[in-house]
Write a protein that holds these residues in place. Structure first.
Motif, PDB file in Angstrom:
ATOM      1  N   GLU A 155       9.442 -21.813 -37.091  1.00  0.00           N
ATOM      2  CA  GLU A 155      10.030 -20.619 -37.697  1.00  0.00           C
ATOM      3  C   GLU A 155      11.081 -20.986 -38.745  1.00  0.00           C
ATOM      4  OE1 GLU A 155      11.493 -18.444 -34.377  1.00  0.00           O
ATOM      5  OE2 GLU A 155       9.487 -18.061 -33.556  1.00  0.00           O
TER       6      GLU A 155
ATOM      7  N   CYS B  91      14.936 -15.975 -33.835  1.00  0.00           N
ATOM      8  CA  CYS B  91      13.933 -15.344 -34.673  1.00  0.00           C
ATOM      9  C   CYS B  91      14.494 -14.214 -35.503  1.00  0.00           C
ATOM     10  CB  CYS B  91      12.787 -14.794 -33.816  1.00  0.00           C
ATOM     11  SG  CYS B  91      11.841 -16.089 -33.028  1.00  0.00           S
TER      12      CYS B  91
ATOM     13  N   TRP C 102       8.422 -12.441 -33.582  1.00  0.00           N
ATOM     14  CA  TRP C 102       9.138 -13.048 -34.708  1.00  0.00           C
ATOM     15  C   TRP C 102       9.131 -12.075 -35.877  1.00  0.00           C
ATOM     16  CZ3 TRP C 102       6.661 -17.042 -38.434  1.00  0.00           C
ATOM     17  CH2 TRP C 102       7.632 -17.595 -39.260  1.00  0.00           C
ATOM     18  N   SER C 103      10.306 -11.625 -36.308  1.00  0.00           N
ATOM     19  CA  SER C 103      10.388 -10.594 -37.346  1.00  0.00           C
ATOM     20  C   SER C 103       9.772 -11.040 -38.664  1.00  0.00           C
ATOM     21  CB  SER C 103      11.846 -10.179 -37.560  1.00  0.00           C
ATOM     22  OG  SER C 103      12.630 -11.283 -37.970  1.00  0.00           O
ATOM     23  N   ASP C 104       9.863 -12.331 -38.988  1.00  0.00           N
ATOM     24  CA  ASP C 104       9.330 -12.822 -40.257  1.00  0.00           C
ATOM     25  C   ASP C 104       7.807 -12.759 -40.328  1.00  0.00           C
ATOM     26  OD1 ASP C 104      11.905 -13.374 -41.019  1.00  0.00           O
ATOM     27  OD2 ASP C 104      11.463 -15.395 -41.748  1.00  0.00           O
ATOM     28  N   TRP C 105       7.156 -12.633 -39.201  1.00  0.00           N
ATOM     29  CA  TRP C 105       5.686 -12.650 -39.202  1.00  0.00           C
ATOM     30  C   TRP C 105       5.108 -11.555 -40.090  1.00  0.00           C
ATOM     31  CZ3 TRP C 105       2.325 -16.096 -38.786  1.00  0.00           C
ATOM     32  CH2 TRP C 105       1.014 -15.872 -38.364  1.00  0.00           C
TER      33      TRP C 105
ATOM     34  N   GLN D 136       6.040 -10.762 -42.908  1.00  0.00           N
ATOM     35  CA  GLN D 136       6.098 -11.166 -44.308  1.00  0.00           C
ATOM     36  C   GLN D 136       4.879 -11.994 -44.728  1.00  0.00           C
ATOM     37  OE1 GLN D 136       8.052 -10.212 -46.627  1.00  0.00           O
ATOM     38  NE2 GLN D 136       9.668  -9.198 -45.448  1.00  0.00           N
TER      39      GLN D 136
ATOM     40  N   ARG E  48       3.879 -16.213 -47.964  1.00  0.00           N
ATOM     41  CA  ARG E  48       4.863 -15.176 -47.648  1.00  0.00           C
ATOM     42  C   ARG E  48       4.949 -14.178 -48.795  1.00  0.00           C
ATOM     43  NH1 ARG E  48       9.346 -16.600 -43.670  1.00  0.00           N
ATOM     44  NH2 ARG E  48      10.182 -14.685 -44.581  1.00  0.00           N
TER      45      ARG E  48
ATOM     46  N   SER F  45      15.845 -15.358 -40.423  1.00  0.00           N
ATOM     47  CA  SER F  45      14.893 -16.288 -41.004  1.00  0.00           C
ATOM     48  C   SER F  45      15.565 -17.483 -41.633  1.00  0.00           C
ATOM     49  CB  SER F  45      14.034 -15.576 -42.061  1.00  0.00           C
ATOM     50  OG  SER F  45      14.814 -15.211 -43.164  1.00  0.00           O
TER      51      SER F  45
ATOM     52  N   ASP G 232       7.413 -12.062 -49.375  1.00  0.00           N
ATOM     53  CA  ASP G 232       8.743 -12.002 -49.964  1.00  0.00           C
ATOM     54  C   ASP G 232       8.980 -13.145 -50.942  1.00  0.00           C
ATOM     55  OD1 ASP G 232       8.746 -13.851 -47.909  1.00  0.00           O
ATOM     56  OD2 ASP G 232      10.545 -13.083 -46.913  1.00  0.00           O
TER      57      ASP G 232
ATOM     58  N   ASN H 210      10.827 -20.480 -42.995  1.00  0.00           N
ATOM     59  CA  ASN H 210      11.587 -19.291 -43.391  1.00  0.00           C
ATOM     60  C   ASN H 210      11.545 -19.156 -44.913  1.00  0.00           C
ATOM     61  OD1 ASN H 210      13.695 -20.871 -44.591  1.00  0.00           O
ATOM     62  ND2 ASN H 210      14.852 -20.906 -42.686  1.00  0.00           N
ATOM     63  N   LYS H 211      12.026 -18.072 -45.441  1.00  0.00           N
ATOM     64  CA  LYS H 211      11.877 -17.798 -46.872  1.00  0.00           C
ATOM     65  C   LYS H 211      12.431 -18.928 -47.734  1.00  0.00           C
ATOM     66  CE  LYS H 211      12.741 -14.341 -50.490  1.00  0.00           C
ATOM     67  NZ  LYS H 211      13.359 -15.275 -51.462  1.00  0.00           N
TER      68      LYS H 211
END
Length: 465
Positions: free
Chosen positions: A364, A27, A137-140, A142, A385, A30, A387, A368-369
Protein backbone atom coordinates in the motif's frame (compact mmCIF):
# COMPACT_ATOMS: atom_id res chain seq x y z
CA UNK A 1 11.27 -3.39 -16.21
CA UNK A 2 8.53 -3.68 -18.63
CA UNK A 3 5.59 -5.82 -19.29
CA UNK A 4 6.62 -7.82 -22.20
CA UNK A 5 6.75 -5.95 -18.86
CA UNK A 6 8.28 -5.82 -20.01
CA UNK A 7 7.10 -4.83 -20.82
CA UNK A 8 1.55 -4.25 -21.74
CA UNK A 9 -2.61 -1.33 -19.78
CA UNK A 10 1.28 -4.15 -18.65
CA UNK A 11 -3.13 -4.76 -16.26
CA UNK A 12 -2.98 -5.76 -12.50
CA UNK A 13 -4.42 -5.64 -8.84
CA UNK A 14 -4.83 -7.15 -5.35
CA UNK A 15 -6.80 -9.30 -2.87
CA UNK A 16 -6.42 -11.28 0.37
CA UNK A 17 -6.45 -11.48 4.15
CA UNK A 18 -8.03 -9.43 6.97
CA UNK A 19 -6.46 -6.18 8.15
CA UNK A 20 -5.53 -5.51 11.74
CA UNK A 21 -6.65 -2.31 13.44
CA UNK A 22 -3.17 -0.92 12.94
CA UNK A 23 -3.29 -1.75 9.25
CA UNK A 24 -6.67 -0.05 8.90
CA UNK A 25 -5.17 3.09 10.40
CA UNK A 26 -2.34 2.83 7.90
CA UNK A 27 -4.68 2.40 4.95
CA UNK A 28 -6.48 5.61 5.74
CA UNK A 29 -3.50 7.65 4.56
CA UNK A 30 -2.03 6.92 1.15
CA UNK A 31 1.12 8.89 2.01
CA UNK A 32 1.85 7.17 5.34
CA UNK A 33 1.17 3.72 6.70
CA UNK A 34 2.43 4.13 10.25
CA UNK A 35 0.81 4.32 13.66
CA UNK A 36 2.04 3.71 17.20
CA UNK A 37 0.18 0.41 17.25
CA UNK A 38 1.84 -0.62 13.99
CA UNK A 39 5.26 0.36 15.31
CA UNK A 40 4.76 -1.63 18.53
CA UNK A 41 3.59 -4.75 16.73
CA UNK A 42 6.16 -4.75 13.94
CA UNK A 43 9.41 -4.74 15.88
CA UNK A 44 12.14 -6.91 14.34
CA UNK A 45 10.02 -7.91 11.37
CA UNK A 46 11.64 -8.66 8.02
CA UNK A 47 9.76 -8.24 4.74
CA UNK A 48 11.52 -9.81 1.76
CA UNK A 49 10.80 -8.14 -1.58
CA UNK A 50 11.95 -9.99 -4.73
CA UNK A 51 12.20 -8.17 -8.05
CA UNK A 52 13.95 -8.33 -11.40
CA UNK A 53 17.27 -6.54 -11.80
CA UNK A 54 18.13 -6.31 -15.48
CA UNK A 55 19.78 -3.81 -17.79
CA UNK A 56 22.08 -0.86 -17.25
CA UNK A 57 21.67 1.29 -14.14
CA UNK A 58 19.80 3.15 -12.93
CA UNK A 59 17.10 0.49 -12.75
CA UNK A 60 14.08 2.61 -11.91
CA UNK A 61 12.09 -0.24 -10.37
CA UNK A 62 14.96 -0.81 -7.96
CA UNK A 63 15.30 2.90 -7.16
CA UNK A 64 11.54 3.05 -6.51
CA UNK A 65 11.68 0.09 -4.11
CA UNK A 66 14.64 1.65 -2.31
CA UNK A 67 12.62 4.85 -1.94
CA UNK A 68 9.63 2.92 -0.60
CA UNK A 69 11.89 0.93 1.74
CA UNK A 70 13.38 4.10 3.26
CA UNK A 71 9.99 5.72 3.85
CA UNK A 72 8.33 2.59 5.18
CA UNK A 73 11.14 1.75 7.60
CA UNK A 74 11.10 5.32 8.90
CA UNK A 75 7.38 5.00 9.68
CA UNK A 76 7.63 1.43 11.00
CA UNK A 77 10.39 1.21 13.57
CA UNK A 78 11.86 -2.25 13.84
CA UNK A 79 10.78 -3.33 10.35
CA UNK A 80 13.46 -4.28 7.84
CA UNK A 81 12.51 -4.28 4.16
CA UNK A 82 14.97 -6.69 2.62
CA UNK A 83 15.27 -6.13 -1.13
CA UNK A 84 16.22 -9.25 -3.07
CA UNK A 85 17.18 -8.43 -6.66
CA UNK A 86 17.09 -11.31 -9.12
CA UNK A 87 19.61 -10.68 -11.86
CA UNK A 88 18.02 -12.30 -14.89
CA UNK A 89 16.45 -11.62 -18.24
CA UNK A 90 12.67 -11.64 -18.43
CA UNK A 91 12.07 -15.35 -19.08
CA UNK A 92 14.77 -16.40 -16.62
CA UNK A 93 13.25 -14.13 -13.97
CA UNK A 94 9.87 -15.83 -14.34
CA UNK A 95 11.48 -19.23 -13.85
CA UNK A 96 13.58 -18.18 -10.88
CA UNK A 97 10.77 -16.42 -9.04
CA UNK A 98 8.50 -19.46 -9.37
CA UNK A 99 11.23 -21.67 -7.93
CA UNK A 100 11.66 -19.26 -5.01
CA UNK A 101 7.94 -19.28 -4.23
CA UNK A 102 7.82 -23.08 -4.07
CA UNK A 103 9.89 -23.28 -0.89
CA UNK A 104 9.30 -21.80 2.56
CA UNK A 105 13.02 -21.22 2.88
CA UNK A 106 13.25 -19.01 -0.21
CA UNK A 107 9.74 -17.59 -0.68
CA UNK A 108 9.70 -13.77 -0.58
CA UNK A 109 6.92 -11.91 1.18
CA UNK A 110 6.38 -9.51 -1.73
CA UNK A 111 7.16 -10.23 -5.36
CA UNK A 112 6.90 -8.23 -8.58
CA UNK A 113 4.57 -10.07 -10.96
CA UNK A 114 4.14 -9.49 -14.67
CA UNK A 115 0.35 -9.48 -14.82
CA UNK A 116 0.18 -12.04 -17.61
CA UNK A 117 1.56 -14.57 -15.11
CA UNK A 118 -0.81 -13.77 -12.25
CA UNK A 119 -3.41 -16.31 -13.37
CA UNK A 120 -0.95 -19.14 -13.82
CA UNK A 121 0.98 -18.37 -10.62
CA UNK A 122 -2.26 -18.13 -8.64
CA UNK A 123 -3.50 -21.40 -10.13
CA UNK A 124 -0.19 -23.02 -9.20
CA UNK A 125 -0.72 -21.95 -5.59
CA UNK A 126 2.17 -19.48 -5.45
CA UNK A 127 0.19 -16.33 -4.57
CA UNK A 128 -2.04 -15.21 -1.72
CA UNK A 129 -5.44 -13.65 -2.48
CA UNK A 130 -5.58 -10.00 -1.45
CA UNK A 131 -9.33 -9.32 -1.41
CA UNK A 132 -9.63 -8.68 2.31
CA UNK A 133 -6.80 -6.16 2.16
CA UNK A 134 -7.86 -4.17 -0.86
CA UNK A 135 -11.52 -4.13 0.08
CA UNK A 136 -10.60 -2.18 3.23
CA UNK A 137 -8.04 0.06 1.55
CA UNK A 138 -9.39 3.50 0.60
CA UNK A 139 -6.87 3.96 -2.23
CA UNK A 140 -8.20 0.92 -4.06
CA UNK A 141 -10.94 3.07 -5.56
CA UNK A 142 -8.26 5.11 -7.36
CA UNK A 143 -7.17 2.15 -9.50
CA UNK A 144 -8.78 1.73 -12.90
CA UNK A 145 -11.20 -1.15 -13.41
CA UNK A 146 -9.12 -2.44 -16.31
CA UNK A 147 -6.05 -2.68 -14.10
CA UNK A 148 -8.01 -4.41 -11.36
CA UNK A 149 -9.29 -6.96 -13.85
CA UNK A 150 -5.76 -7.62 -15.03
CA UNK A 151 -4.62 -8.73 -11.60
CA UNK A 152 -7.69 -10.78 -10.80
CA UNK A 153 -7.47 -14.54 -11.19
CA UNK A 154 -9.94 -16.79 -12.96
CA UNK A 155 -11.31 -17.70 -9.52
CA UNK A 156 -12.38 -14.07 -8.96
CA UNK A 157 -9.73 -13.28 -6.37
CA UNK A 158 -7.34 -10.34 -6.60
CA UNK A 159 -3.71 -11.46 -6.57
CA UNK A 160 -1.75 -8.30 -7.26
CA UNK A 161 -1.69 -4.52 -6.78
CA UNK A 162 -0.67 -2.87 -10.05
CA UNK A 163 2.05 -0.27 -10.06
CA UNK A 164 2.41 0.31 -13.79
CA UNK A 165 0.71 -0.33 -17.07
CA UNK A 166 1.41 0.56 -20.69
CA UNK A 167 0.32 0.81 -24.29
CA UNK A 168 2.21 0.18 -27.50
CA UNK A 169 2.62 1.92 -30.82
CA UNK A 170 5.18 2.95 -33.42
CA UNK A 171 8.07 5.16 -32.36
CA UNK A 172 9.23 7.01 -35.48
CA UNK A 173 12.25 9.24 -36.04
CA UNK A 174 11.13 12.70 -37.14
CA UNK A 175 14.50 13.58 -38.68
CA UNK A 176 14.75 10.38 -40.71
CA UNK A 177 11.17 10.71 -41.90
CA UNK A 178 11.80 14.26 -43.12
CA UNK A 179 15.01 13.15 -44.80
CA UNK A 180 13.10 10.41 -46.64
CA UNK A 181 10.29 12.78 -47.63
CA UNK A 182 7.75 11.00 -45.44
CA UNK A 183 4.96 12.93 -43.71
CA UNK A 184 5.40 14.22 -40.17
CA UNK A 185 3.45 13.60 -38.05
CA UNK A 186 3.27 9.99 -39.17
CA UNK A 187 -0.29 8.68 -39.14
CA UNK A 188 -0.44 5.34 -40.99
CA UNK A 189 -3.93 4.13 -41.83
CA UNK A 190 -3.12 0.44 -42.48
CA UNK A 191 -0.27 -2.05 -42.64
CA UNK A 192 0.54 -1.11 -46.23
CA UNK A 193 1.26 2.45 -45.10
CA UNK A 194 3.71 1.12 -42.52
CA UNK A 195 5.50 -1.15 -44.99
CA UNK A 196 5.60 1.61 -47.62
CA UNK A 197 7.25 3.93 -45.12
CA UNK A 198 9.79 1.23 -44.24
CA UNK A 199 10.62 0.64 -47.90
CA UNK A 200 11.03 4.39 -48.44
CA UNK A 201 13.41 4.63 -45.48
CA UNK A 202 15.47 1.75 -46.84
CA UNK A 203 15.79 3.54 -50.17
CA UNK A 204 16.28 7.13 -48.97
CA UNK A 205 18.21 6.54 -45.74
CA UNK A 206 20.56 3.59 -46.32
CA UNK A 207 22.28 2.18 -43.28
CA UNK A 208 19.27 2.85 -41.06
CA UNK A 209 17.04 0.07 -39.72
CA UNK A 210 13.64 0.81 -41.29
CA UNK A 211 11.47 -1.10 -38.79
CA UNK A 212 12.47 -2.69 -35.49
CA UNK A 213 10.34 -5.46 -34.06
CA UNK A 214 11.30 -8.09 -31.48
CA UNK A 215 11.19 -11.58 -32.97
CA UNK A 216 13.40 -13.75 -30.78
CA UNK A 217 12.50 -16.39 -28.23
CA UNK A 218 15.09 -14.77 -25.96
CA UNK A 219 12.99 -11.61 -25.66
CA UNK A 220 10.02 -13.63 -24.46
CA UNK A 221 6.81 -11.75 -23.92
CA UNK A 222 8.18 -8.75 -25.82
CA UNK A 223 8.13 -10.90 -28.95
CA UNK A 224 4.66 -12.27 -28.22
CA UNK A 225 2.99 -9.06 -27.13
CA UNK A 226 4.86 -6.18 -28.74
CA UNK A 227 5.20 -7.80 -32.13
CA UNK A 228 2.84 -10.68 -32.81
CA UNK A 229 -0.20 -9.64 -30.76
CA UNK A 230 0.13 -6.03 -31.90
CA UNK A 231 -0.36 -7.42 -35.38
CA UNK A 232 -2.92 -10.14 -34.64
CA UNK A 233 -5.27 -7.85 -32.72
CA UNK A 234 -5.20 -5.48 -35.67
CA UNK A 235 -6.80 -8.17 -37.83
CA UNK A 236 -10.32 -9.55 -37.49
CA UNK A 237 -9.05 -12.48 -35.42
CA UNK A 238 -7.93 -13.06 -31.84
CA UNK A 239 -5.73 -15.46 -29.93
CA UNK A 240 -8.53 -16.83 -27.75
CA UNK A 241 -12.25 -17.19 -28.46
CA UNK A 242 -14.04 -15.99 -25.34
CA UNK A 243 -17.42 -17.31 -26.45
CA UNK A 244 -16.30 -20.90 -26.98
CA UNK A 245 -13.47 -20.72 -24.40
CA UNK A 246 -11.07 -22.16 -26.95
CA UNK A 247 -7.65 -21.17 -28.32
CA UNK A 248 -7.67 -20.12 -31.96
CA UNK A 249 -4.76 -22.07 -33.43
CA UNK A 250 -5.31 -21.24 -37.09
CA UNK A 251 -6.88 -18.18 -38.67
CA UNK A 252 -6.32 -15.80 -41.56
CA UNK A 253 -5.30 -13.08 -39.12
CA UNK A 254 -2.71 -15.37 -37.54
CA UNK A 255 -1.26 -16.17 -40.95
CA UNK A 256 -1.32 -12.53 -42.08
CA UNK A 257 0.54 -11.49 -38.93
CA UNK A 258 3.30 -14.01 -39.63
CA UNK A 259 3.41 -12.84 -43.24
CA UNK A 260 3.99 -9.25 -42.08
CA UNK A 261 6.96 -10.47 -40.03
CA UNK A 262 8.20 -12.50 -43.00
CA UNK A 263 8.06 -9.41 -45.22
CA UNK A 264 10.07 -7.35 -42.73
CA UNK A 265 12.86 -9.85 -42.28
CA UNK A 266 13.04 -11.35 -45.77
CA UNK A 267 13.32 -7.99 -47.53
CA UNK A 268 15.81 -6.25 -45.28
CA UNK A 269 13.31 -3.95 -43.58
CA UNK A 270 14.10 -5.24 -40.10
CA UNK A 271 17.29 -5.33 -38.03
CA UNK A 272 20.00 -7.94 -38.38
CA UNK A 273 19.09 -11.18 -36.68
CA UNK A 274 22.20 -10.96 -34.51
CA UNK A 275 20.73 -7.79 -32.99
CA UNK A 276 17.33 -9.21 -32.08
CA UNK A 277 17.86 -12.88 -31.27
CA UNK A 278 19.22 -12.28 -27.78
CA UNK A 279 17.85 -11.20 -24.42
CA UNK A 280 19.49 -7.77 -24.64
CA UNK A 281 17.66 -6.78 -27.83
CA UNK A 282 15.38 -4.29 -26.07
CA UNK A 283 18.32 -2.47 -24.48
CA UNK A 284 20.21 -2.46 -27.78
CA UNK A 285 17.20 -0.85 -29.40
CA UNK A 286 16.35 1.88 -26.88
CA UNK A 287 19.71 2.57 -25.24
CA UNK A 288 22.08 2.26 -28.20
CA UNK A 289 20.53 2.41 -31.64
CA UNK A 290 17.68 4.88 -31.10
CA UNK A 291 19.88 7.54 -29.42
CA UNK A 292 22.21 7.23 -32.43
CA UNK A 293 19.18 7.62 -34.74
CA UNK A 294 19.83 4.30 -36.42
CA UNK A 295 16.21 3.13 -36.22
CA UNK A 296 13.49 4.79 -38.27
CA UNK A 297 10.52 2.99 -36.70
CA UNK A 298 10.22 0.74 -33.67
CA UNK A 299 7.15 -1.23 -32.65
CA UNK A 300 7.41 -0.83 -28.90
CA UNK A 301 5.90 0.46 -25.68
CA UNK A 302 5.40 3.92 -24.22
CA UNK A 303 8.15 3.24 -21.64
CA UNK A 304 10.98 3.54 -24.19
CA UNK A 305 11.93 7.11 -23.12
CA UNK A 306 12.52 5.90 -19.56
CA UNK A 307 16.13 5.15 -20.51
CA UNK A 308 16.50 8.70 -21.84
CA UNK A 309 15.57 10.48 -18.62
CA UNK A 310 18.12 12.55 -16.73
CA UNK A 311 20.34 10.08 -14.93
CA UNK A 312 18.99 7.24 -17.10
CA UNK A 313 20.98 4.49 -18.79
CA UNK A 314 21.06 6.50 -22.05
CA UNK A 315 20.30 10.07 -20.97
CA UNK A 316 18.90 12.01 -23.93
CA UNK A 317 16.78 15.03 -22.94
CA UNK A 318 15.51 15.63 -26.47
CA UNK A 319 14.71 11.99 -27.17
CA UNK A 320 10.95 12.50 -27.46
CA UNK A 321 11.48 15.43 -29.81
CA UNK A 322 13.41 13.17 -32.17
CA UNK A 323 11.18 10.12 -31.70
CA UNK A 324 7.43 10.52 -31.52
CA UNK A 325 4.74 7.93 -30.88
CA UNK A 326 2.17 7.03 -33.53
CA UNK A 327 -0.76 4.65 -33.15
CA UNK A 328 -0.43 1.26 -34.83
CA UNK A 329 -3.15 0.96 -37.50
CA UNK A 330 -5.36 -2.06 -37.97
CA UNK A 331 -4.54 -4.29 -40.91
CA UNK A 332 -6.84 -2.64 -43.43
CA UNK A 333 -7.87 0.41 -41.47
CA UNK A 334 -11.01 -1.34 -40.26
CA UNK A 335 -12.79 -0.07 -37.14
CA UNK A 336 -11.64 1.17 -34.71
CA UNK A 337 -8.77 2.14 -37.00
CA UNK A 338 -5.96 1.46 -34.54
CA UNK A 339 -4.82 -1.17 -32.11
CA UNK A 340 -2.60 -1.51 -29.06
CA UNK A 341 -1.72 -4.02 -26.38
CA UNK A 342 -1.57 -3.35 -22.67
CA UNK A 343 -0.12 -5.21 -19.74
CA UNK A 344 1.67 -4.20 -16.60
CA UNK A 345 3.34 -5.18 -13.38
CA UNK A 346 1.94 -5.71 -9.91
CA UNK A 347 3.11 -6.33 -6.38
CA UNK A 348 1.86 -9.66 -5.03
CA UNK A 349 2.20 -11.58 -1.79
CA UNK A 350 3.53 -15.10 -2.04
CA UNK A 351 1.48 -17.93 -0.55
CA UNK A 352 4.34 -18.88 1.79
CA UNK A 353 5.00 -15.29 2.95
CA UNK A 354 5.77 -15.11 6.67
CA UNK A 355 4.47 -11.59 7.31
CA UNK A 356 1.43 -11.11 5.09
CA UNK A 357 -0.14 -8.24 7.05
CA UNK A 358 3.05 -6.18 6.98
CA UNK A 359 3.62 -7.17 3.37
CA UNK A 360 0.20 -5.74 2.50
CA UNK A 361 1.01 -2.52 4.34
CA UNK A 362 4.29 -2.21 2.44
CA UNK A 363 2.51 -2.71 -0.88
CA UNK A 364 0.00 0.00 0.00
CA UNK A 365 2.84 2.37 0.82
CA UNK A 366 4.90 1.52 -2.27
CA UNK A 367 1.98 2.23 -4.63
CA UNK A 368 0.52 5.28 -2.91
CA UNK A 369 0.03 8.31 -5.14
CA UNK A 370 3.39 9.90 -4.43
CA UNK A 371 5.48 6.76 -4.84
CA UNK A 372 3.60 5.40 -7.84
CA UNK A 373 3.84 8.73 -9.64
CA UNK A 374 7.58 8.92 -8.95
CA UNK A 375 8.12 5.45 -10.39
CA UNK A 376 5.99 5.83 -13.50
CA UNK A 377 7.42 9.24 -14.43
CA UNK A 378 10.98 7.93 -14.17
CA UNK A 379 10.33 4.53 -15.75
CA UNK A 380 8.13 5.96 -18.50
CA UNK A 381 5.22 3.65 -17.74
CA UNK A 382 1.56 4.59 -17.49
CA UNK A 383 0.10 4.77 -14.02
CA UNK A 384 -2.79 2.45 -13.08
CA UNK A 385 -4.01 5.12 -10.63
CA UNK A 386 -6.67 7.58 -11.81
CA UNK A 387 -5.45 10.33 -9.49
CA UNK A 388 -1.93 10.09 -10.89
CA UNK A 389 -3.18 10.07 -14.48
CA UNK A 390 -5.12 13.29 -13.75
CA UNK A 391 -2.12 15.07 -12.22
CA UNK A 392 -0.70 17.72 -14.62
CA UNK A 393 2.82 17.08 -13.34
CA UNK A 394 2.48 13.50 -14.53
CA UNK A 395 0.55 14.13 -17.75
CA UNK A 396 2.99 16.83 -18.87
CA UNK A 397 6.19 15.20 -17.60
CA UNK A 398 9.05 16.32 -19.86
CA UNK A 399 10.67 13.73 -22.05
CA UNK A 400 7.71 11.35 -21.95
CA UNK A 401 4.79 10.52 -24.23
CA UNK A 402 2.10 10.01 -21.60
CA UNK A 403 -0.53 12.11 -23.40
CA UNK A 404 -0.31 10.14 -26.65
CA UNK A 405 0.11 6.75 -24.97
CA UNK A 406 -2.90 7.30 -22.72
CA UNK A 407 -5.06 7.94 -25.80
CA UNK A 408 -4.21 4.43 -26.99
CA UNK A 409 -6.17 2.97 -24.07
CA UNK A 410 -9.32 3.66 -26.10
CA UNK A 411 -8.51 0.80 -28.47
CA UNK A 412 -6.11 -1.37 -26.51
CA UNK A 413 -6.34 -5.12 -25.93
CA UNK A 414 -5.25 -7.42 -23.13
CA UNK A 415 -3.77 -10.88 -23.16
CA UNK A 416 -6.15 -13.80 -22.44
CA UNK A 417 -6.83 -14.14 -18.71
CA UNK A 418 -6.11 -17.84 -18.82
CA UNK A 419 -3.53 -19.81 -16.80
CA UNK A 420 -2.45 -21.60 -19.98
CA UNK A 421 -1.42 -18.35 -21.64
CA UNK A 422 2.29 -18.44 -20.65
CA UNK A 423 2.74 -21.80 -22.37
CA UNK A 424 0.84 -20.61 -25.45
CA UNK A 425 2.98 -17.48 -25.50
CA UNK A 426 6.13 -19.59 -25.68
CA UNK A 427 4.71 -21.39 -28.72
CA UNK A 428 4.06 -18.00 -30.36
CA UNK A 429 7.68 -16.97 -29.78
CA UNK A 430 8.86 -20.14 -31.48
CA UNK A 431 6.61 -19.50 -34.48
CA UNK A 432 7.69 -15.86 -34.83
CA UNK A 433 11.41 -16.62 -34.59
CA UNK A 434 11.15 -19.46 -37.11
CA UNK A 435 9.55 -17.09 -39.64
CA UNK A 436 11.98 -14.23 -39.00
CA UNK A 437 15.00 -16.50 -39.43
CA UNK A 438 13.58 -18.20 -42.52
CA UNK A 439 13.53 -21.58 -40.80
CA UNK A 440 9.83 -21.92 -41.64
CA UNK A 441 7.30 -20.33 -43.94
CA UNK A 442 4.39 -18.51 -42.27
CA UNK A 443 2.10 -21.44 -43.12
CA UNK A 444 4.54 -24.00 -41.72
CA UNK A 445 5.01 -21.94 -38.57
CA UNK A 446 1.25 -21.68 -38.04
CA UNK A 447 0.81 -25.42 -38.58
CA UNK A 448 3.52 -26.16 -36.02
CA UNK A 449 2.00 -23.64 -33.60
CA UNK A 450 -1.38 -25.37 -33.92
CA UNK A 451 0.20 -28.74 -33.14
CA UNK A 452 2.11 -27.32 -30.18
CA UNK A 453 -0.91 -25.63 -28.63
CA UNK A 454 -3.15 -28.67 -29.15
CA UNK A 455 -0.56 -30.67 -27.24
CA UNK A 456 -0.43 -28.04 -24.46
CA UNK A 457 -4.15 -27.43 -23.93
CA UNK A 458 -5.75 -30.44 -25.62
CA UNK A 459 -7.15 -30.52 -29.14
CA UNK A 460 -10.71 -30.20 -27.85
CA UNK A 461 -9.81 -26.80 -26.38
CA UNK A 462 -8.71 -25.36 -29.72
CA UNK A 463 -10.50 -24.06 -32.78
CA UNK A 464 -9.63 -23.18 -36.37
CA UNK A 465 -11.24 -20.20 -38.05
Amino acid sequence: MKSVWKKGLKVMMLTALPLSAAALTACGNSQQTSSSATNQSSNNKVIKVAYQQFGAPPIWSEEWLKKAKAGFEKDHKGVNIQLEPIQASENDFYTKIDLMMKSEGTAPDVVTEDTFLINSDASAGYLSPLNDYVNKWSDWSQFSDAMKAGSTGSDGNVYGVPYSTDTRGIWYNVNLFKKAGLPVPFAPKNWDDVLTAAKTIKEKAPGVIPFWAQVGKATGEATTMQTFEMLLYGTNDTLYDDSSKKWVVKSQGFLDSLNFIHTLYSTGLGPQLSQVLNGQAGNTESQQLMPKEQIAMALDGNWVPGSWQKGGAAAWPDGTKTYQLAAMPTQNGQSPGFTSMSGGWALSISKLAKNKDLAAQFIEYAVNKENDQWYDVHQGNLSPRNDVAADPDYANAPGQAFAAATQFTKFTHFRPANPQYPSVSTAIQTAVESVATGAATPQQAMDQYAADVQRIVGASNTVTK
